[in-house]
Design a protein around this motif. Structure first.
Motif, PDB file in Angstrom:
ATOM      1  N   HIS A  87       5.362  -6.512  20.055  1.00 16.09           N
ATOM      2  CA  HIS A  87       5.300  -7.569  19.032  1.00 16.09           C
ATOM      3  C   HIS A  87       6.705  -8.128  18.794  1.00 16.09           C
ATOM      4  O   HIS A  87       7.157  -8.237  17.664  1.00 16.09           O
ATOM      5  N   ASN A  88       7.367  -8.488  19.872  1.00 15.46           N
ATOM      6  CA  ASN A  88       8.777  -8.879  19.829  1.00 15.46           C
ATOM      7  C   ASN A  88       8.928 -10.376  19.518  1.00 15.46           C
ATOM      8  O   ASN A  88       9.589 -11.115  20.248  1.00 15.46           O
ATOM      9  N   ARG A  89       8.318 -10.790  18.425  1.00 16.80           N
ATOM     10  CA  ARG A  89       8.253 -12.221  18.103  1.00 16.80           C
ATOM     11  C   ARG A  89       9.624 -12.840  17.874  1.00 16.80           C
ATOM     12  O   ARG A  89       9.874 -13.979  18.254  1.00 16.80           O
ATOM     13  N   TYR A  90      10.524 -12.106  17.256  1.00 18.22           N
ATOM     14  CA  TYR A  90      11.835 -12.668  16.924  1.00 18.22           C
ATOM     15  C   TYR A  90      12.948 -12.137  17.850  1.00 18.22           C
ATOM     16  O   TYR A  90      14.128 -12.285  17.532  1.00 18.22           O
ATOM     17  N   THR A 153      17.701 -15.984  11.213  1.00 19.91           N
ATOM     18  CA  THR A 153      16.283 -16.324  11.379  1.00 19.91           C
ATOM     19  C   THR A 153      15.628 -16.411  10.000  1.00 19.91           C
ATOM     20  O   THR A 153      15.553 -15.406   9.281  1.00 19.91           O
ATOM     21  N   ASN A 155      12.581 -16.726   8.807  1.00 19.10           N
ATOM     22  CA  ASN A 155      11.442 -15.866   8.495  1.00 19.10           C
ATOM     23  C   ASN A 155      11.843 -14.415   8.307  1.00 19.10           C
ATOM     24  O   ASN A 155      11.185 -13.662   7.594  1.00 19.10           O
TER      25      ASN A 155
END
Length: 295
Positions: A87-90, A153, A155
């Protein structure tokens, strides 16, 4: 002899006492809300997401667990940060992986130094001389990378607390002072002299450089600090995986868990919501819902 020598012993004692206390504290919490996420790696049918409940009269048959499967799955999370990578979204994984391995290697390096100096194992010197700098570089890169990711970032910064920033800067300071210390003493001569001081309580023949003392002082302070902050989450991983993600056992009447459930059903709901009657117990709330659904 420096204060850092006494701090070393005090920090280790505090760490282990607090670790035991936190483990006992977690163990005594009310029953967790189970997720029962399949495939459960301790389940023999995990390769297709199966469950022992597929069998007829499963509640009358003995359970079989693959403890090794659970250990391997948990190890992949601890050492490879598997879920962070998936889940390496960022783009946090490479920095988080680097920082965690920096910390693992830093702890291993200190243990190796102690072993080398206590048992006078000179052949370990090449290992400690390699592991130490590797830990410093990985840890500094990872902690600073995570810091800038969270700052830059939107978010991430929205839910990053001041404690999170402090923790990353604290960790970075340990690794940065380690790099500076190593750059002036690549064979760790003064570091090993300091370790001998810690072991023997006898002052070294030559004064220990300030940067070496600062590096270890920060490390021992971190050892004291860790059990009191969210960085201690690795102990909670066991409970998260084994008691929340994977616990798919059925409730046996009269068992210890059954007694806990009965006790918790008597707790009073003190909060409000469209589906909750404040001031009533969980059991009473469940009966209200049951009656409303029956109408």
């Amino acid at each position: 002899m420096s204060v850092s020598v006494y701090l070393a012993w005090i920090s280790v004692i505090i760490f282990f006492v607090m670790a035991l206390y936190r483990f006992k504290q977690y163990s005594s919490y009310p029953l967790f809300l189970r997720w029962e996420l399949y495939p459960v790696p301790t389940e023999p049918r995990h390769h297709y997401g199966g469950s022992y409940m597929e069998e007829v009269d499963y509640n009358k048959k003995p359970r079989h667990h693959l403890r090794l499967g659970g250990i391997l799955d948990m190890a992949s999370e601890v050492f490879l940060l598997k879920k962070v990578k998936e889940h390496n979204r960022y783009g946090l994984w490479p920095f988080s992986f680097s920082m965690h391995w920096g910390l693992y290697l830093l702890a291993a390096w200190v243990v190796l130094l102690l072993v080398e100096m206590i048992f006078k194992l000179g052949f370990l010197a090449p290992v400690t001389n390699f592991v130490g700098p590797l830990a410093f570089i990985l840890g500094a890169f990872g902690s600073m990378g995570l810091f800038f990711k969270r700052v830059g970032t939107q978010n991430l910064s929205n839910y990053t607390t001041p404690e999170d920033y402090f923790n990353l800067l604290f960790i970075f300071a340990i690794f940065l002072t380690g790099i500076i210390s190593w750059s002036g003493d690549t064979a760790f001569v003064y570091t090993k002299a300091y370790i001998v001081e810690v072991i023997s309580f006898k002052p070294a023949a030559e004064p220990i450089p300030f940067i070496v003392l600062l590096n270890f002082t920060l490390f021992w302070l971190f050892v004291i600090y860790m059990p009191f902050c969210k960085l201690f989450h690795y102990l909670a991983k066991y409970f998260t995986f084994d008691k929340i993600f994977w616990d798919d056992g059925f409730l046996v009447k009269g068992s210890a868990n059954d007694q806990k459930v009965l006790k918790q059903l008597g707790y009073t709901c003190n909060w409000q919501g469209p589906h909750v009657a404040p001031g009533k117990t969980w059991l009473e709330n469940a009966m209200i819902v049951e009656r409303s659904e029956a109408k």
